[in-house]
Design a protein around this motif. Structure first.
Motif, mmCIF file in Angstrom:
data_model
loop_
_atom_site.group_PDB
_atom_site.id
_atom_site.type_symbol
_atom_site.label_atom_id
_atom_site.label_comp_id
_atom_site.label_asym_id
_atom_site.label_seq_id
_atom_site.Cartn_x
_atom_site.Cartn_y
_atom_site.Cartn_z
ATOM 1 N N ALA A 112 0.821 -1.213 0.000
ATOM 2 C CA ALA A 112 0.000 0.000 0.000
ATOM 3 C C ALA A 112 0.853 1.260 0.000
ATOM 4 N N VAL A 113 1.956 1.247 0.738
ATOM 5 C CA VAL A 113 2.756 2.464 0.846
ATOM 6 C C VAL A 113 3.726 2.623 -0.309
ATOM 7 N N ARG A 114 3.866 1.627 -1.148
ATOM 8 C CA ARG A 114 4.756 1.730 -2.318
ATOM 9 C C ARG A 114 4.004 2.421 -3.466
ATOM 10 N N ILE A 115 3.654 3.669 -3.226
ATOM 11 C CA ILE A 115 2.812 4.398 -4.178
ATOM 12 C C ILE A 115 3.533 4.692 -5.485
ATOM 13 N N ASN A 256 13.137 9.242 -1.830
ATOM 14 C CA ASN A 256 13.252 9.355 -0.376
ATOM 15 C C ASN A 256 12.140 8.570 0.318
ATOM 16 N N MET A 257 10.948 8.611 -0.256
ATOM 17 C CA MET A 257 9.825 7.846 0.307
ATOM 18 C C MET A 257 10.148 6.353 0.281
ATOM 19 N N GLU A 258 10.703 5.870 -0.818
ATOM 20 C CA GLU A 258 11.068 4.458 -0.911
ATOM 21 C C GLU A 258 12.111 4.101 0.143
ATOM 22 N N ASP A 259 13.108 4.948 0.318
ATOM 23 C CA ASP A 259 14.127 4.679 1.338
ATOM 24 C C ASP A 259 13.521 4.656 2.733
ATOM 25 N N ALA A 260 12.579 5.604 3.003
ATOM 26 C CA ALA A 260 11.952 5.646 4.325
ATOM 27 C C ALA A 260 11.138 4.390 4.581
ATOM 28 N N VAL A 261 10.428 3.899 3.567
ATOM 29 C CA VAL A 261 9.632 2.677 3.718
ATOM 30 C C VAL A 261 10.550 1.482 3.968
ATOM 31 N N LEU A 278 3.970 6.964 7.419
ATOM 32 C CA LEU A 278 4.227 6.745 5.994
ATOM 33 C C LEU A 278 2.965 6.273 5.266
ATOM 34 N N ALA A 279 2.156 5.450 5.941
ATOM 35 C CA ALA A 279 0.919 4.981 5.305
ATOM 36 C C ALA A 279 -0.044 6.142 5.077
ATOM 37 N N LEU A 280 -0.200 7.008 6.065
ATOM 38 C CA LEU A 280 -1.090 8.157 5.891
ATOM 39 C C LEU A 280 -0.515 9.134 4.873
ATOM 40 N N LEU A 281 0.810 9.235 4.822
ATOM 41 C CA LEU A 281 1.449 10.077 3.809
ATOM 42 C C LEU A 281 1.213 9.508 2.408
ATOM 43 N N ALA A 282 1.314 8.177 2.287
ATOM 44 C CA ALA A 282 1.048 7.541 0.999
ATOM 45 C C ALA A 282 -0.411 7.688 0.599
ATOM 46 N N ARG A 283 -1.299 7.584 1.577
ATOM 47 C CA ARG A 283 -2.731 7.764 1.317
ATOM 48 C C ARG A 283 -2.986 9.156 0.745
ATOM 49 N N TRP A 284 -2.310 10.165 1.315
ATOM 50 C CA TRP A 284 -2.430 11.531 0.795
ATOM 51 C C TRP A 284 -1.811 11.653 -0.591
#
Length: 915
Positions: A112-115, A256-261, A278-284
Motif C-alpha cells: 500500500a505504501v509503495r505508491i 526518499n519515500m522508498e528509502d523511508a519505507v 508513511l501509510a497516511l502520507l502515501a494515502r495523501w
C-alpha cells in the motif's frame, strides 16, 4: 486536553486522534485542526460553545463518510491501506474495518505504501510555440473583471481602475531589453488579486502564453490559488490552466519515500509509528494534486502529529535529486508540475524561484531547454518584498555548511546512514556508456576532499581550535579558512544581537582582512581552482556527447545528460566560481570614499531548529549587493516584455505632505523613493505609476494607541500588557514581536491566564505547525490569539471579528547590522535617519493593514513602545489619530470602541461581557 479534563496526555497507541482519522478518510482536504475546524470541513454546523461530547458528533460524521464509501472505488483504495496500518498498530484500524470492510487478504502489508508503483507517468509533448503579443485594452480588462466577479459581487471602488492600469504590463514590447514596467499601489480592500488576474488571464488565452504571478511566501501562493476558483470553477479546468510552482525541496520525493519505507520495514516491530505516518502520507500522495508537502494539500499539522522530521525526510531538502537516473523520474511530482507549467495560462510562483530561474537563464542560456524558455510577462504581488527577495537570491555565502554540503553532494555520504549518493553514483550509467567521463570525474572526487570533512563544526568549536590556529593551519584548506574566519570574528566582533529569524548571531567586517585570513583564503582559492578545472571538463564532455551521439541518443538519454549538465553547473561549478571570486577579493579592501558594489562581512550563526540544518552552527563569509535590485533588473530586462509590481505598500507616506513641501512635491518624492527602492530606475523605460486608495473609512473603523507608561525592558510588565489587552478584546488579537526570545517569554507567561479565560493562544516559533496552519486556526477560532514575527505581519488575510486587535511589542526599526549600516550610509542620500524611518513606517503600514479587510470590520492597533516617535504616525492612513495614553486608560477606551460595533459583527466572547 483541557476540555476533556486530562492532565497527562496518553501514549499514541492509547489515544484516538480524530485528526488521524480525518487524514485517512479525507486526505488532501483542508481542515483547521480544531473541533470547530473539523466540523466546518465535515459540513457540520459547530455549536457556539464546544464541549467534549461534540467529539463524538465529529466521529460519527467521519464514520458516515467511511460507510458511504464502502462500495465505491474510493472505499476500495482505502481498504488497500488497512493491512499495513493494522500491522503498524494503528488504533483506528478496527473502527475503520467495521465501517469500511476488511482489507484485501494475502496482500503484502507494504504494498500500500509503495505508491511509486501506482502513480501516473508523465509523457513528453511537443514544445509550446512562442506566444504572440496582442495587447489587452483597459475596456477588455474591465469586462473580464466583471465576468469574474459576477452580478452579485460587492462593488469595490478602484478595482476596475486597477485592472485597467494592470493591463499596461501586457502591451507589446517596443525595444529589446526594455520591458513595460507598471508600479501599482492598491490599498487594502481594493481587490488587486482579481484586478491583475483579469488582464493576465485574458492575455494568456489570447496569445497562447504563460503569465507568471509571483508572491513572497508559500501561504500567499495558496491564497492566490484559492482566488482563481472564480476564473476556473471546475477543478479539472483549473488544474490545466493554473499551476503552483515552488522549489524542489517542497515536494514529496518518491526515492526518499522508498528509502523511508525500506528503513521502517527493516526495523520490524519498532517501526509502528513510522509506518503509520508513511501509510497516511502515501494515502495523501495518491490523491494529491501536486505532491506539495509544504503549503499544498498536505495538512500543515501533519508534522505536528508525526514530527517535522517525517516530512523533511521525504523531501529533497539537500539537493540530492538524481533527475533522469531516478527510477521514479516519470512519476516524479516535481517533473509533473514542471511539464504542466509549460502549457499553463497562469503559474503562481514565489519571488525567490522567479529570480533563481531568471538568473540561471541569464548565466547559462545554452543549458536552458527550448521548452523551458523564460516567460515574457510577470506579475509581482507583495512587490514591497522584492528588495528583500533579491537580497536573498543574489547574495553569495561561503560558509561551513555550504561547502560541506557541496562535498556531500559530490562525494556522497561518508560513513553516515544518509542516502546521499555522490556524483559517481549519479553518473555511473553515463560513465559506463561514455568512458571519457571517467578521468575528469575522478579528478573532481579527489579535489572535493579539500572541502570540509564530516565533523568540521565540532572541530572548529573545540576548546583547542584557537590554539590550533596559532600553531598552524589545519591540513584541509576549507577548514583552515573557516578557522581563520573564526579567529578574525572573535577578535573583532562588534554585533551580538537577538535576531527575529536566526537566534543569536555575531558578525564583523571582512576588511581589513587579518594576514592569516588572507593567506588561508589564497590557499582555499587554489584548492577550489583544482576543483573547477575537472568540473568544466566533465561538463564539456557531456556536451560533446550530446553532439557526437545525436543520432543514437533517445529522448530519455538526452534528457538524462542535459539534466546532469544543469545539475553540475547549478550545484557545483557556478557556486565554486563565485566562491573563488569572493576569496580572491579578500586581501583587496575597497577604495576609500567609493560607493561599494558589494558588502562583505563575516557572520557566525545558529540556524533555526526545523529543516535539514536545524540547530547547527555555521560560520561564513557573506557577500551581499549594496543594491540588490541591480542584479534583479539585470536578469529580468532581457526575457521580460512586461512587469507589474503591486502591493498595498509600495510607497512611504502616500498622500502625506512633508515639511516644507506641497502635496504634489510630496507625492513625487514618495514615488521617486519607491522607484529607487524597487529597482525601477534600473530599467530603461520609465515606470507607469498608479495609486488606488483603500475603500475603508479608517477614521471610523480603527483606533491606534501608543502605551505611554510601560517600562521598556520589563518582561513581566510586557507580558501583563499583552494579557490585559487580549482579554479586553476578547481574543481575535495578533501580537507581533521583533525578537523570538521575547515572543517565547511572553507566551510562557500569558498562555495559562488566557486559556482560563477561554481564549486559546497560538504562537509561531512555539507551536510545531507551519505559519499557514496557525493562520487558518486563528481565522477559524475567532476568539483565539496569535503571536508571531515578520511572517505574521505581511500578507495575512483574516477578515471579520477573527482579527480585531494588533499589538506591536516594539518599534520595528531595521536591524542594526553591518549590511544595514552600509545601505544606510550609501543609499540614504545623506539622510540616514529618514532612511531608518522609512523602513520602520513600511513595517507599521503592513501591520496596520492586517486590521481592516472588509467594510464591516473594526480593529485597534496598539504599540507598546512608548519611545516610538510621533513622526512614524505617518505610516497610518489618513484620519487615524495616534493616541498616547496609559495602559489602563487605553484598555477602557478599547473596550468602549469594540463594544460599539454593530451587534451582528461582535464575537460571542465579547457579547458575553455585555450587561
Amino acid at each position: 486536553m483541557r476540555v476533556l479534563g486530562i492532565e497527562t496526555p496518553p501514549a499514541r497507541n492509547e489515544c484516538f486522534d480524530l485528526l488521524e482519522l480525518f487524514l485517512f478518510v479525507s486526505p488532501g482536504q483542508s481542515a483547521t485542526p480544531t473541533p470547530r475546524g473539523l466540523a466546518l470541513a465535515l459540513d457540520l454546523p459547530p455549536p457556539a460553545t464546544i464541549e467534549a461530547d461534540f467529539l463524538h458528533t465529529l466521529l460519527n460524521a467521519l464514520l458516515l463518510r467511511l460507510r458511504s464509501a464502502r462500495e465505491t472505488p474510493a472505499g476500495a483504495t482505502m481498504r488497500i491501506f488497512l493491512p499495513v496500518l493494522s500491522a503498524a498498530g494503528w488504533i483506528w484500524t478496527a473502527t475503520v474495518e467495521e465501517a469500511l470492510g476488511p482489507g484485501p487478504a494475502n496482500q503484502p502489508a507494504l504494498d500500500a505504501v509503495r505508491i511509486w508503483r501506482r502513480l501516473p507517468k508523465w509523457e513528453d509533448e511537443a514544445p509550446r510555440p512562442p506566444p504572440s503579443s496582442f495587447p489587452v485594452t483597459s475596456a477588455e480588462a474591465r469586462a473580464r473583471l466583471a465576468a469574474l466577479l459576477g452580478p452579485e459581487a460587492e462593488t469595490r471602488p478602484g478595482q476596475a481602475d486597477f485592472a485597467s492600469v494592470a493591463a499596461g504590463a501586457f502591451d507589446p514590447r517596443r525595444t529589446v531589453g526594455s520591458p513595460h514596467l507598471v508600479l501599482a499601489e492598491a490599498g487594502t480592500g481594493t481587490g488587486k488579486t482579481l484586478g491583475y488576474v483579469a488582464p493576465a488571464s485574458l492575455w494568456a488565452e489570447r496569445n497562447g502564453g504563460t503569465v507568471w504571478i509571483s508572491t513572497y511566501t508559500r501561504h500567499l501562493q495558496r491564497q492566490i490559488e484559492q482566488e482563481l476558483t472564480r476564473l476556473h470553477p471546475d477543478p479539472a479546468a483549473r488544474r490545466n490552466a493554473v499551476v503552483v510552482r515552488k522549489g524542489r525541496e517542497n515536494y514529496l520525493c518518491l526515492l526518499n519515500m522508498e528509502d523511508a519505507v525500506n528503513t521502517a520495514a527493516s526495523r520490524g516491530d519498532s517501526s509502528g509509528p513510522a509506518l503509520i505516518a508513511l501509510a497516511l502520507l502515501a494515502r495523501w500522495a495518491e490523491i494529491s494534486s501536486d505532491g506539495d508537502l509544504l503549503g499544498g494539500d498536505l495538512p500543515g499539522w501533519f508534522g505536528e502529529l508525526f514530527g517535522a522530521g517525517t516530512v523533511f525526510a521525504v523531501a529533497d531538502r539537500r539537493g540530492e535529486c538524481i533527475h533522469g537516473a531516478c527510477p521514479h523520474y516519470q512519476r516524479c511530482f516535481v517533473e509533473h508540475t514542471i511539464r504542466r507549467a509549460r502549457v499553463a495560462d497562469l503559474v503562481i510562483a514565489n519571488h525567490a524561484l522567479v529570480m533563481a530561474q531568471a538568473a540561471w537563464t541569464a548565466s547559462s542560456p545554452d543549458d536552458v531547454p527550448e521548452e523551458d524558455a523564460p516567460p515574457t510577462r510577470y506579475v509581482f504581488d507583495e512587490g514591497h518584498h522584492l528588495p528583500d527577495a533579491a537580497d536573498g537570491a543574489f547574495a553569495l555565502v561561503l560558509s561551513g555548511l555550504q561547502t560541506a554540503e557541496l562535498r556531500r553532494w559530490l562525494l556522497g555520504a561518508e560513513g553516515s546512514r544518509s542516502r546521499a549518493r555522490g556524483i559517481a553514483r549519479r553518473l555511473e550509467d553515463l560513465v559506463a556508456t561514455f568512458p571519457a567521463l571517467d578521468p575528469p570525474l575522478n579528478a573532481v572526487l579527489q579535489a572535493a576532499r579539500a572541502l570540509p570533512a564530516p565533523g568540521w563544526s565540532s572541530r572548529l568549536r573545540a576548546p583547542d581550535a584557537e590554539q590550533a590556529h596559532v600553531d598552524g593551519l589545519p591540513a584541509n584548506p576549507a577548514e583552515a579558512f573557516l578557522a581563520a574566519l573564526k579567529h578574525q570574528l572573535d577578535a573583532r566582533e562588534a554585533t551580538r544581537a537577538a535576531s527575529p529569524h536566526r537566534g543569536t548571531d555575531s558578525e564583523c567586517d571582512l576588511h581589513p582582512a587579518d594576514p592569516s585570513l588572507a593567506d588561508a583564503a589564497e590557499a582555499f582559492s587554489r584548492a577550489l581552482n583544482r576543483l573547477t578545472t575537472p568540473l568544466e571538463t566533465l561538463i564539456q564532455r557531456l556536451h560533446d556527447q550530446l553532439e557526437d551521439d545525436a543520432e543514437n541518443l533517445d529522448s530519455a538519454a538526452r534528457s538524462r545528460i542535459e539534466g546532469a549538465i544543469r545539475a553540475l553547473r547549478r550545484r557545483a561549478l557556478n557556486r565554486v566560481q563565485g566562491w573563488i571570486a569572493l576569496l580572491d577579493s579578500t586581501a583587496v579592501p575597497p577604495e576609500p570614499g567609493e560607493r561599494p558594489v558589494h558588502v562583505d562581512f563575516i557572520r557566525a550563526e545558529r540556524l533555526p531548529g526545523r529543516g535539514p540544518f536545524g540547530g547547527e552552527h555555521d560560520i561564513g563569509l557573506h557577500r551581499h549587493w549594496l543594491d540588490p535590485t541591480l542584479p534583479f533588473a539585470a536578469v529580468m530586462r532581457a526575457p521580460a516584455h512586461g512587469l507589474l509590481i503591486t502591493s498595498a505598500t509600495l510607497r512611504d507616506q502616500p498622500g502625506r505632505d512633508q515639511p516644507g513641501e506641497t502635496g504634489t512635491e510630496s507625492e513625487e518624492a514618495a514615488w521617486a523613493a519607491a522607484e529607487t527602492r524597487l529597482g525601477a530606475t534600473h530599467f530603461p523605460a520609465p515606470a507607469i505609476r498608479a495609486a488606488l486608495m483603500s475603500p475603508f473609512d479608517y477614521a471610523r473603523q480603527t483606533r491606534a494607541y501608543v502605551i505611554a507608561d510601560l517600562p521598556r525592558d520589563d518582561l513581566p510588565a510586557l507580558a501583563g500588557a499583552y494579557r490585559d489587552l487580549f482579554l479586553a478584546a476578547g481574543g481575535g488579537a495578533l501580537g507581533l514581536f521583533t525578537a523570538i526570545s521575547r515572543l517565547r517569554a511572553v507566551h510562557a507567561r500569558i498562555a495559562g491566564p488566557l486559556d482560563e479565560a477561554g481564549l486559546p493562544l497560538y504562537a509561531q516559533h512555539v507551536d510545531a505547525m507551519d505559519n499557514a496552519t496557525l493562520i487558518d486556526i486563528f481565522r477559524t477560532e475567532i476568539d483565539s490569539c496569535l503571536l508571531g514575527t515578520d511572517a505574521m505581519r505581511d500578507g495575512v488575510d483574516v477578515p471579520g471579528e477573527a482579527l480585531r486587535m494588533v499589538v506591536f511589542e516594539r518599534t520595528p526599526w531595521p536591524r542594526a547590522d553591518i549590511l544595514h549600516r552600509e545601505r544606510r550610509l550609501h543609499l540614504s542620500h545623506g539622510q540616514p535617519g529618514a532612511y531608518d524611518d522609512r523602513l520602520a513606517r513600511m513595517k507599521l503600514r503592513q501591520a496596520f493593514g492586517r486590521l481592516i479587510r472588509k467594510t464591516s470590520d473594526r480593529g485597534v492597533f496598539v504599540m507598546l513602545d512608548r519611545r516610538m516617535p510621533s513622526r512614524l504616525a505617518a505610516a497610518f492612513p489618513k484620519g487615524v489619530t495616534l493616541r498616547r495614553m496609559g495602559i489602563s486608560e487605553a484598555i477602557a477606551d478599547i473596550r468602549d470602541f469594540l463594544d460599539s460595533a454593530a451587534p451582528d459583527t461582535i464575537s460571542p466572547s465579547r457579547k458575553a461581557n455585555f450587561p
